[in-house]
Enzyme design. Sequence first.
Site, PDB file in Angstrom:
ATOM      1  N   LYS A 159      89.114  10.228  48.160  1.00 22.81           N
ATOM      2  CA  LYS A 159      88.785  10.928  46.916  1.00 22.81           C
ATOM      3  C   LYS A 159      90.049  11.687  46.517  1.00 22.81           C
ATOM      4  O   LYS A 159      90.211  12.878  46.805  1.00 22.81           O
ATOM      5  CB  LYS A 159      87.591  11.867  47.131  1.00 22.81           C
ATOM      6  CG  LYS A 159      87.005  12.421  45.847  1.00 22.81           C
ATOM      7  CD  LYS A 159      85.689  13.145  46.135  1.00 22.81           C
ATOM      8  CE  LYS A 159      85.195  13.948  44.951  1.00 22.81           C
ATOM      9  NZ  LYS A 159      84.713  13.141  43.829  1.00 22.81           N
TER      10      LYS A 159
HETATM   11  N1  PPE Z   1      82.397   7.755  42.582  1.00 22.83           N
HETATM   12  C1  PPE Z   1      83.305   8.582  42.017  1.00 22.83           C
HETATM   13  C2  PPE Z   1      84.496   8.000  41.369  1.00 22.83           C
HETATM   14  C3  PPE Z   1      83.081   9.961  42.069  1.00 22.83           C
HETATM   15  O1  PPE Z   1      83.980  10.784  41.513  1.00 22.83           O
HETATM   16  C4  PPE Z   1      81.928  10.477  42.685  1.00 22.83           C
HETATM   17  C5  PPE Z   1      81.681  11.959  42.735  1.00 22.83           C
HETATM   18  C6  PPE Z   1      81.009   9.560  43.245  1.00 22.83           C
HETATM   19  C7  PPE Z   1      81.291   8.208  43.184  1.00 22.83           C
HETATM   20  C8  PPE Z   1      79.777  10.016  43.973  1.00 22.83           C
HETATM   21  O2  PPE Z   1      80.114  10.591  45.212  1.00 22.83           O
HETATM   22  P1  PPE Z   1      79.229  11.722  45.897  1.00 22.83           P
HETATM   23  O3  PPE Z   1      79.389  12.954  45.080  1.00 22.83           O
HETATM   24  O4  PPE Z   1      79.781  11.858  47.272  1.00 22.83           O
HETATM   25  O5  PPE Z   1      77.829  11.237  45.891  1.00 22.83           O
HETATM   26  N2  PPE Z   1      82.094  12.654  41.560  1.00 22.83           N
HETATM   27  C9  PPE Z   1      82.176  14.113  41.520  1.00 22.83           C
HETATM   28  C10 PPE Z   1      82.450  14.619  40.113  1.00 22.83           C
HETATM   29  C11 PPE Z   1      83.767  14.295  39.590  1.00 22.83           C
HETATM   30  C12 PPE Z   1      84.174  15.318  38.566  1.00 22.83           C
HETATM   31  O6  PPE Z   1      84.878  16.247  38.967  1.00 22.83           O
HETATM   32  O7  PPE Z   1      83.823  15.175  37.381  1.00 22.83           O
HETATM   33  C13 PPE Z   1      80.876  14.765  41.925  1.00 22.83           C
HETATM   34  O8  PPE Z   1      79.807  14.211  41.673  1.00 22.83           O
HETATM   35  O9  PPE Z   1      80.949  15.886  42.438  1.00 22.83           O
END
Ligand code: PPE
Length: 308
Positions: A159
């Site tokens: 990330k």
């Molecule tokens: N893919 C991407 C590209 C991504 O940025 C996130 C989180 C996810 C999948 C889902 O991952 P998870 O949060 O672990 O379930 N994106 C973050 C927001 C990005 C932003 O700053 O805007 C988040 O959901 O916190």
Amino acid sequence: MPVQPTDLIWLNGEFVPWGEAKIHVLSHVIHYGTSVFEGIRCYETPKGPMVLRLKDHIKRLFDSAKIYRMEIPWPQEDYCELCLEVIRRNNMRQCYIRPVVYRGYGDVGVNPMPCPVESAIAVWDWGAYLGPEALARGVDVMVSTWNRPSPNSLPAMAKAAANYMNGQLIKMEALQAGYAEGIALDVNGYVSEGSGENIFIIRNGVVYTPSLGHSVLPGITRDGVLRILEQEMHMTVRHQAIPREMLYLADEIFFTGTAAEVTPVANVDRIQVGAGKRGPVTEAVQSRYLSLVKGAVEDTYGWLTPVR
Ligand code: PPE
């Protein structure tokens, strides 16, 4: 949504006032995107504020740093504790937590190694990610003209801030065209993910989600939702290559993410998905997920860490 300042940010070992959490403009991160970060939610529950899957997020932060050869000078357990301390010091009952690890000031040039690894943790209030009605109504999305970076260019399992330059292209294009979000295809034209969410498709009672080889972030919400779908709802889940047209033929589609939680997709490229509103599987997963994270039901998976 404009960010509302809170009192203190943890910056390299010290708690500093929000307005003083600054870095030098020649920091490596500014010029070369050298940063990895996390997004974590703290929910207000009947037992007080609880952080959702804190250890898993911090593990992923350290994994992201490892890929980029950044050594984080704080042990993982201490880093988790620091996140809790930032919430406490800001008296937050619920918030979004943003730890970031980056290369600082010291040397200019592509080679990051001479620059110090630094870190900050900030918290703030963050509401519905894709708009106030998204969770109930669903969102309108488009397939982006931008692809996700190929696996051998920018690693999706990290990330890393730099990945979000691609995300920004996807998001800006979608917003300007009147959609809430864009879905990117991977370098081979298979469905990958949204600019900030993983994606799930339901068709004929089977759940499909892109496997990790399709340039997706290993989402922690994705993992949680997979457990609900498989262990509780006993659904068949296929992790596979998903052609674009499956989006049009789906009975239901939803996004998952820390910020987006479980958000239904109402249509893709103006083609209606199923009934064009939150479907029954989406509704069941969403309601179970939200009850778990908000502490409305027993925390059977051990996802919640109390702040106090
Ligand atoms: N893919 C991407 C590209 C991504 O940025 C996130 C989180 C996810 C999948 C889902 O991952 P998870 O949060 O672990 O379930 N994106 C973050 C927001 C990005 C932003 O700053 O805007 C988040 O959901 O916190």
